[in-house]
Motif scaffolding. Structure first.
Motif, PDB file in Angstrom:
ATOM      1  N   THR A 124      30.572  39.738  62.454  1.00 58.63           N
ATOM      2  CA  THR A 124      30.456  38.877  63.639  1.00 58.63           C
ATOM      3  C   THR A 124      29.047  38.987  64.216  1.00 58.63           C
ATOM      4  O   THR A 124      28.365  40.002  64.034  1.00 58.63           O
ATOM      5  N   PRO A 125      28.581  37.952  64.919  1.00 55.96           N
ATOM      6  CA  PRO A 125      27.229  37.989  65.487  1.00 55.96           C
ATOM      7  C   PRO A 125      27.119  38.958  66.655  1.00 55.96           C
ATOM      8  O   PRO A 125      28.032  39.058  67.479  1.00 55.96           O
ATOM      9  N   SER A 126      26.008  39.680  66.731  1.00 53.22           N
ATOM     10  CA  SER A 126      25.794  40.631  67.823  1.00 53.22           C
ATOM     11  C   SER A 126      25.296  39.943  69.083  1.00 53.22           C
ATOM     12  O   SER A 126      25.331  40.520  70.166  1.00 53.22           O
ATOM     13  N   CYS A 127      24.803  38.701  68.940  1.00 56.66           N
ATOM     14  CA  CYS A 127      24.390  37.903  70.105  1.00 56.66           C
ATOM     15  C   CYS A 127      24.418  36.428  69.712  1.00 56.66           C
ATOM     16  O   CYS A 127      24.861  36.087  68.612  1.00 56.66           O
ATOM     17  N   ASN A 128      23.951  35.565  70.581  1.00 56.66           N
ATOM     18  CA  ASN A 128      24.036  34.126  70.369  1.00 56.66           C
ATOM     19  C   ASN A 128      22.887  33.647  69.473  1.00 56.66           C
ATOM     20  O   ASN A 128      21.751  33.544  69.923  1.00 56.66           O
ATOM     21  N   PHE A 129      23.187  33.341  68.215  1.00 60.59           N
ATOM     22  CA  PHE A 129      22.177  32.866  67.272  1.00 60.59           C
ATOM     23  C   PHE A 129      22.237  31.338  67.206  1.00 60.59           C
ATOM     24  O   PHE A 129      23.285  30.767  66.924  1.00 60.59           O
ATOM     25  N   THR A 130      21.116  30.690  67.469  1.00 56.93           N
ATOM     26  CA  THR A 130      21.065  29.237  67.499  1.00 56.93           C
ATOM     27  C   THR A 130      20.669  28.662  66.141  1.00 56.93           C
ATOM     28  O   THR A 130      19.952  29.299  65.372  1.00 56.93           O
ATOM     29  N   SER A 131      21.136  27.444  65.870  1.00 57.11           N
ATOM     30  CA  SER A 131      20.849  26.839  64.571  1.00 57.11           C
ATOM     31  C   SER A 131      20.679  25.334  64.691  1.00 57.11           C
ATOM     32  O   SER A 131      21.123  24.710  65.664  1.00 57.11           O
ATOM     33  N   ALA A 132      20.032  24.750  63.691  1.00 57.58           N
ATOM     34  CA  ALA A 132      19.887  23.304  63.570  1.00 57.58           C
ATOM     35  C   ALA A 132      20.092  22.944  62.105  1.00 57.58           C
ATOM     36  O   ALA A 132      19.825  23.755  61.211  1.00 57.58           O
TER      37      ALA A 132
END
Length: 449
Positions: free
Chosen positions: A69-77
């Motif tokens: 699971t992600p440790s923080c908010n990872f943004t993507s496009a």
């Protein structure tokens, strides 16, 4: 107690070899084969574990990776988002999509209908200015088409690839500066134009300031997808980050999924495949396909029927195994195309004489049943057939999340960027080249000027 088993056909599919090759191995005594009372033959996995693909299945950490699971908010496009297979898999892995671009209207409607909160930018990628997103997006991806470059006898750089859709992906990388980006393509990119296309892509990636992980062809049947689909994956890490992290490709799943897993309740889906619309055969083709047994093709037809059905293709070389092809329930599907009833790439239901329906198509691509496709029937098949299988994208996404968790430990993930305040701008052309304008024009009243 005997261990897990695998059918001969599925063993051949897993290894990417022909059934004839496996039969030769059996006759030579390389692998002991067993036979059921109904005549079907199989291997015990422990007896064929010298095959690297089987060894990987027996030692996999697939179940552990599911829990990443992600440790923080990872943004993507994502560019060239299509009907959402890659985007959905990446979302399942934990990425937060900031922008998705797609040219096809029906595909954009599909994305908006299923995820109203996604920022879907419909239109030509050439017209998008990505600079407002600079340093605000962690991960960028795109399934760019395989196109030849114009070499004129010289080695090409970024500017020389202008006019191709790869250039637009590269331009987005240059303008956004994501920490990591991914391109996906057909496996044929390896050999395309005698390898020069891939070499140019590698050169441009280096010019952009990124370290390319050695590209790898991932086979969908090894990642919980009931389909023999292959995709070339390119992952590149920004040079200031690359020396401090290691990317690990996803481990393979524990078994080979088949159409039975796709169509009926079990480990892959909780219910049987729902009813849905689908293409129909004309009467003449229906009569031909009625003669093809499960798992068979044109070679199972009477010669005069095959000649009449195949016309000039009958005397051409090659196996032509996509023609008059009926799938097998206990094997993975062949690679889905943009339509299930094309003459060269037939995908007939294994038990019923008809093309696969929309929901059967979607399940083979591991889309969930609540993911609805917009547009007419042709548009829906096209979106599904062109998609990256969701479970394959999810597996890659989990490996990327693991990579980003390591990047976050380096303190390189910004937690206070307000993406919602980032506006989308459209590039102008002609005499206005180099100017950009807001997606929605806003005018000042005379009192505001």
């Amino acid at each position: 107690m005997q261990g897990r088993t695998i059918s001969i056909n599925n063993f051949a599919d897993l290894l990417g070899v022909s059934r004839a090759t496996v039969d030769i191995w059996i006759r030579s005594g390389k692998y002991p084969v067993h036979t059921l009372s109904d005549g079907k033959r199989y291997f015990y996995l422990d007896d064929v574990k010298t095959a690297p693909e089987v060894a990987a299945m027996l030692s996999t950490k697939w179940n552990d990776e599911i829990d990443v699971t992600p440790s923080c908010n990872f943004t993507s496009a994502e560019l060239f988002a299509g009907g959402g297979g890659l985007a959905l898999g990446m979302e399942k892995a934990g990425f937060h999509h900031v922008l998705l671009n797609e040219f096809d209207h029906s595909a954009c409607e599909t994305l908006r209908r299923n995820r109203p909160n996604w920022n879907v930018i419909e239109g030509d990628v050439h017209d998008i200015d990505f600079t407002p997103f600079r340093d605000k997006i962690d991960f960028l991806s795109g399934g760019f088409p395989c196109q030849a470059f114009s070499y004129a006898g010289k080695r090409l750089g970024f500017e020389e690839t202008r006019g191709t859709l790869f250039f637009e992906l590269a331009r987005a990388v240059k303008e956004i500066q994501p920490k990591v980006f991914m391109g996906e393509n057909v496996r044929g990119l390896f050999e395309h134009d005698n390898g020069r296309t891939l070499q140019t892509i590698k050169d441009v990636i280096a010019e952009l300031g990124y370290t390319l992980i050695e590209p790898r062809v991932l086979r969908a049947i090894q990642y919980d997808v009931p389909q023999k689909r292959e995709r070339l994956i390119l992952i590149a890490i920004r040079n200031d980050i690359a020396p401090h992290v290691d990317f690990k490709w996803p481990d393979v799943c524990t078994s080979v999924r088949t159409l039975r897993d796709a169509f009926f309740a079990g480990e892959l889906f909780n219910t049987d495949v729902p009813m849905s619309e689908g293409q129909k055969y004309p009467e003449s083709k229906y009569k031909v396909m009625q003669l093809v047994p499960e798992g068979g093709d044109w070679r199972n037809l009477p010669e005069e029927v095959a000649r009449d059905y195949m016309k000039g293709s009958y005397n051409l070389g090659g196996g032509k195994t996509g023609m008059a092809r009926r799938l097998a329930m206990d094997e993975p599907s062949l690679t889905l195309t943009c339509a299930p009833a094309q003459k060269q790439t037939e995908r007939c239901h294994p038990k019923e004489t008809r093309p696969l329906t929309v929901r059967e198509y979607a399940r083979i691509q591991t889309f969930p049943d609540d993911w609805q496709f917009c547009g007419n029937l042709t548009a829906q098949y096209k979106q599904i057939g062109n998609a990256v299988p969701v479970n394959l994208a999810w597996a890659i996404g989990r490996s990327l999340i693991r990579l980003f968790n390591d990047i976050a430990k380096l303190g390189l993930i910004s937690k206070d960027i307000n993406i919602s305040s980032t506006r989308h701008y459209t590039k102008l052309h002609g005499i206005f080249e180099g100017i950009v304008c807001a997606k929605k024009a806003e005018y000042l009243s005379s009192s505001q000027k």
